[in-house]
Enzyme design. Structure first.
Site, PDB file in Angstrom:
ATOM      1  N   PHE A  36      30.865  17.972 -10.274  1.00 34.91           N
ATOM      2  CA  PHE A  36      30.034  18.916 -11.014  1.00 34.91           C
ATOM      3  C   PHE A  36      30.925  19.737 -11.938  1.00 34.91           C
ATOM      4  CE2 PHE A  36      27.464  17.903  -7.396  1.00 34.91           C
ATOM      5  CZ  PHE A  36      26.147  18.095  -7.777  1.00 34.91           C
ATOM      6  N   THR A  84      30.404  13.375  -5.917  1.00 37.82           N
ATOM      7  CA  THR A  84      29.927  13.731  -7.250  1.00 37.82           C
ATOM      8  C   THR A  84      30.740  14.901  -7.779  1.00 37.82           C
ATOM      9  OG1 THR A  84      27.667  12.915  -6.960  1.00 37.82           O
ATOM     10  CG2 THR A  84      27.987  14.642  -8.597  1.00 37.82           C
TER      11      THR A  84
END
Length: 297
Positions: A193, A191
């Protein structure tokens, strides 16, 4: 704050008290303690004080109002695509992207005991990243506001037939048993960010450093407008690593595009490409230039 499950509230209150005493060292995040955003914040800036917020809007508002110096927000996942709502929230937030961080995602199935379980709670992104695992085991996916909050909810419910998919840290915090580690369907699950702050980074400070620039734009509603708008990046050799469209409003008359490019304003090629883009747009908003945390291309 009272939207958090009871097992998370005591920790949230302690973290918020510490953050209130030192806003300049506070990083806001969405989710209960133990969520992936909490993991990302600890990994990115272990010296900062995490401020758990129930929603992305709450985390953004904490920065807007000065309660926190910055916020760490997930923007996209390698397996499940962009995080819902973020592309709508960022442009209107008034905040700027000042950094990025990549977190390796490792989900665990946890509950009160070893099962068997009938259903699993988690954030929709985590459910999507574990959909094959859930389907093969006949577990009903149930959406929750965040992964660690789902673990706290299972602990609060006290039902041994319910499980949660969350980081292993959440099991430790909320007294759950880990039944299986690494239940994500892809083991290169990552992921991305972004770190949001009130003030942007001066692109000139990034000179000589691999950098990224993020912006949103709306092209004129004429034939081949997007094709023409993209031409400047090709002719100037600027690498566009991301381009996504989304609708704003109900007219469906024009799409807004979210884009990432390699480089920053001040570089002659980037300046020329952005100038040509602006000529073909009705709106162009820069969301920030920042250091590149991971090579593209």
């Amino acid at each position: 704050m009272l939207s958090f499950p009871a097992p998370a509230l005591a920790m949230v209150e302690q973290m918020r008290a510490a953050a209130a005493a030192d806003p300049a060292r506070t990083i806001a995040l969405q989710g209960a303690p133990g969520a992936n955003s909490h993991r990302a914040a600890r990994e990115y800036a272990p010296e900062m004080l995490p401020l758990p917020c129930f929603s992305f809007e709450d985390a953004i508002e904490a920065v807007q109002t000065g309660i926190a110096a910055c916020a760490m927000i997930p923007i996209e996942n390698s397996q499940n695509g962009r995080v819902a709502d973020i592309h709508f929230l960022l442009p209107d937030s008034g905040l700027k992207i000042v950094d990025e961080h990549f977190l390796r995602i490792e989900h665990a199935l946890m509950g009160l005991g070893q099962g068997p379980f009938e259903a699993a709670f988690s954030h929709p992104q985590a459910l999507g990243q574990s959909r094959i695992y859930l389907r093969e085991r006949g577990l009903v996916p149930l959406s929750f506001a965040d992964t660690a909050g789902a673990a706290a909810h299972v602990a609060e419910r006290g039902d041994p037939k319910l499980a949660a998919i969350a980081p292993a840290l959440a099991a430790e915090l909320y007294g759950l048993d880990i039944v299986e580690h690494n239940v994500e369907d892809a083991h290169d699950n990552m992921t991305r960010f972004v770190v949001l702050a009130r003030d942007p980074i001066d692109p000139a400070s990034l000179a000589g450093t691999p950098a990224m620039t993020t912006f949103v734009f709306t092209v004129k509603n004429i034939p081949a407008a997007l094709y023409k708008a993209m031409g400047g990046f090709a002719t100037n050799g600027v690498n566009m690593t991301k381009l996504e469209s989304y609708q704003q409003g109900a007219s469906f008359s024009a799409s807004t595009f979210y884009a990432d490019i390699v480089g920053a304003p001040g570089d002659a090629a980037v300046d020329r490409a952005l100038e040509e883009l602006a000529f073909h747009c009705t709106e162009l908003r820069m969301l920030g230039s920042y250091r590149m945390a991971r090579p593209r291309g």
